[in-house]
Scaffold this motif. Sequence first.
Motif, short mmCIF file in Angstrom:
data_model
loop_
_atom_site.label_atom_id
_atom_site.label_comp_id
_atom_site.label_asym_id
_atom_site.label_seq_id
_atom_site.Cartn_x
_atom_site.Cartn_y
_atom_site.Cartn_z
N CYS A 8 0.84 -1.21 0.00
CA CYS A 8 0.00 0.00 0.00
C CYS A 8 0.87 1.26 0.00
O CYS A 8 1.87 1.34 0.72
CB CYS A 8 -0.91 0.00 1.22
SG CYS A 8 -1.94 1.47 1.34
N CYS A 11 -0.06 4.55 4.35
CA CYS A 11 0.62 4.72 5.64
C CYS A 11 1.74 3.70 5.84
O CYS A 11 1.95 2.80 5.04
CB CYS A 11 -0.39 4.66 6.79
SG CYS A 11 -0.78 3.01 7.37
N SER A 13 2.03 1.19 7.70
CA SER A 13 1.70 -0.15 8.20
C SER A 13 2.26 -1.25 7.31
O SER A 13 2.38 -2.40 7.74
CB SER A 13 0.18 -0.33 8.29
OG SER A 13 -0.38 0.59 9.18
N GLY A 14 2.54 -0.92 6.06
CA GLY A 14 3.17 -1.90 5.17
C GLY A 14 2.25 -3.02 4.71
O GLY A 14 2.68 -4.17 4.58
N CYS A 15 0.99 -2.69 4.44
CA CYS A 15 0.02 -3.74 4.04
C CYS A 15 0.28 -4.21 2.62
O CYS A 15 0.44 -3.41 1.70
CB CYS A 15 -1.39 -3.19 4.14
SG CYS A 15 -1.84 -2.69 5.81
N LEU A 41 -7.17 -4.92 4.99
CA LEU A 41 -6.80 -3.58 4.52
C LEU A 41 -7.75 -2.57 5.12
O LEU A 41 -8.84 -2.94 5.57
CB LEU A 41 -6.92 -3.47 2.98
CG LEU A 41 -6.00 -4.32 2.12
CD1 LEU A 41 -6.38 -4.14 0.65
CD2 LEU A 41 -4.54 -3.96 2.32
N LYS A 44 -8.28 3.03 2.54
CA LYS A 44 -7.33 3.55 1.55
C LYS A 44 -6.70 2.39 0.77
O LYS A 44 -6.42 2.51 -0.41
CB LYS A 44 -6.26 4.41 2.23
CG LYS A 44 -6.81 5.73 2.75
CD LYS A 44 -5.72 6.75 3.02
CE LYS A 44 -4.93 6.45 4.25
NZ LYS A 44 -5.65 6.62 5.51
N GLY A 45 -6.47 1.28 1.45
CA GLY A 45 -5.91 0.12 0.75
C GLY A 45 -6.88 -0.42 -0.29
O GLY A 45 -6.49 -0.74 -1.42
N PRO A 182 -4.92 2.29 10.38
CA PRO A 182 -6.00 1.40 10.81
C PRO A 182 -5.54 -0.05 11.06
O PRO A 182 -6.11 -0.73 11.92
CB PRO A 182 -6.99 1.48 9.66
CG PRO A 182 -6.76 2.84 9.08
CD PRO A 182 -5.28 3.06 9.19
N ILE A 183 -4.56 -0.50 10.33
CA ILE A 183 -4.14 -1.89 10.53
C ILE A 183 -3.32 -2.02 11.83
O ILE A 183 -3.37 -3.06 12.49
CB ILE A 183 -3.36 -2.38 9.28
CG1 ILE A 183 -4.35 -2.55 8.11
CG2 ILE A 183 -2.57 -3.65 9.54
CD1 ILE A 183 -5.45 -3.60 8.31
FE1 SF4 Z 1 -2.67 1.16 3.48
FE2 SF4 Z 1 -4.57 1.24 5.30
FE3 SF4 Z 1 -2.68 -0.62 5.43
FE4 SF4 Z 1 -2.09 1.90 5.96
S1 SF4 Z 1 -3.45 0.59 7.15
S2 SF4 Z 1 -0.87 0.52 4.68
S3 SF4 Z 1 -3.40 3.01 4.53
S4 SF4 Z 1 -4.22 -0.41 3.83
#
Ligand code: SF4
Length: 690
Positions: A8, A11, A13-15, A41, A44-45, A182-183
């Motif tokens: 992603c 942010c 979080s590295g998703c 996710l 935003k993801g 959020p993650i």
């Molecule tokens: Fe993307 Fe949301 Fe994960 Fe952050 S928490 S990397 S914005 S999907």
Amino acid sequence: MHKALTVCPYCGSGCKINLLVENGNVVGAEAANGVTNQGQLCLKGYYGWDFLNDTRLLTPRLRSPMIRREKGGNLEEVSWDEAIEFASSRLRHIKEKYGPKAIMQTGSSRGTGNETNYVMQKFARAVMGNNNVDCCARVCHGPSVSGLQVTLGNGAMSNSICEIEDTKCLLVFGYNAADSHPIVARRILKAKQKGAKIIVCDPRRIETARLADLWLPLKNGSNMALVNAFANVLINENLYDADYVARNTEGFDEYKSIVAKYTPEYVEEITGLPAQQIREAIRMYAAAPTATILWGMGVTQWGQAVDVVKGLSGLALMTGNLGKPNVGVGPVRGQNNVQGACDMGALPNMFPGYQPVTDPAAREKFARAWGVESLPAEPGFTLTDVPHKILSGEIKANYVMGEDPLQTEPDLSVMRQAFSELELLIVQDIFMTKTASVADVILPSTSWGEHEGVYTAADRGFQHFEKAVEPKFNVKTDWQIISLMATALGYPMFYNNTKEIWDELRGLCPLYVGATYEKLAGFGYVPWPCTEESSPGTPWLYEGNKFDRPGGKGLLFAAEWRPPLDQVDDAFPLVLCTVREVGHYSCRSMTGNCTALATLADEPGYVQVNPKDAEKLGIRDQQLVWVSSRRGKVITRAAVSERINLGAVYMTYQWWIGACNELTIDHLDPISKTPEYKYCAVKLEMIDDQ
Ligand code: SF4
């Protein structure tokens, strides 16, 4: 349809995400089972890919190079050859006339990747001959980097995102995970479900405060006083680990003497918190078998931010919450690759891999590798130096990559004045941002989704991201553009691909040696340090309580509390604090061009205000209002909410009309030079819409 496995771009979080590609277009996104996101996710993801298709909801993609031949003229589309010749010849002229220090460069913490940041700082140092390269860490977690480097030896999270759910106590300080990451917020929730105690220090009743065992709604601007009071209770109630402190730390006597006066009773007036609540909170933290401190920009965007970061690391040292799993200190980095931009040396005092430019051996090593006689030893200008150094005549040219300072920096009227005095502004970006719109040269680059590379997540984890689609426009990758500029300036630079760049930088950075592309393929996740080819990386730092400082001990640190600079008075009676929101990101050039995200909230944004303050001013929810500070005035909507503390209002910085940085103050932390975005005095006025 095919899937491209990426990370992603929002942010830290590295998703991991699978982008769904049909007929050369991205048409959707699915959660992938990455190390940090485990098949989940946030909004935003799922919906943050739409900008790739040039929706033009907010601002258009940059489709071709452009130049402005003379000040006041129009931007005109030109060939790549002409744009590079125009930009490089002007840079050469400015360097010859004013010297190398007259040129500033920025790295980018956004979708471009680590390899590009490496190439940009190499351009600054080896081609232009200055250390004037910085990134937006300066305006967010710069104090975490500066503070933790001094007290522990590494300016990064000590432990991994995955460990958060297995700690027994979370002290969440100035960090709104639900909106920012959020993650990571899911990990906090899981920790709660597994029985962890949660303590939240935040003036607003943020989401995490709702599930907290203790919520400390401290007054805006009182962080240092509260951290000192925590230390005071640890010492006076003998709650600290004396044996650990004696063996693994230094500075205890001075620490003890500074916090001696900060009893909970002494800070009641400063913090607005009952003394008993302060005692309960730190007793809870100290009693936990494992405890983790997480913080965000509620700690770092202050004039005294570095001191507070050092103070928070002191709490972890005092209780032995370092050097093992499920503990530690966690500055959770904001933008997806802000950790990476720092890792790659987009900092005015560090080569890649946190090797100081003041170290002669490091300079010699990099000079030899880059084929130049010598490299500059003097640290360069920071991002927040830029307006002042332009106005003083020291900076004449600014090469901005993937940033929009005319939206994101404090006190925008001063920024605009400064930028208007530049002899040359080069903007390399994917969108016509506010900064791009006043550029002399526009170099359009590929976007996340259109190139590959490596990002660093907030917990130091390197991950590879794939290219999903071919770019549609007349654009090039950032590293190709910088290489063309370097070559045109007489320093031949050529790479075939990002792996060549990655392998070059791995060879120069002991911390990253073992993080090969092979290990990072697919779901590979390698947290630095990774000093051996055979190493999987280091999820948690300081094993054996060996800190990366001279002598190997952690430093205990406290400082006297200083109040914020811009005080409220009768004319400006409310505190403005800038915050994040879940659906948008940074200057909004990406999320504002995503259909689903743009429908969540729209211009002119909003100002969050307590119902009692709103009632006093005659302001209704959703009503248009003016917000003014000693520096500017913007129009926005009131969002009346019980979650907001009395006497304070909150705005997010994405909005182009209701741009809160027209109001913010350019007061900087003296060490990290990070602005005090979290505190300035404002007034609210209703607009009579009857
Ligand atoms: Fe993307 Fe949301 Fe994960 Fe952050 S928490 S990397 S914005 S999907």
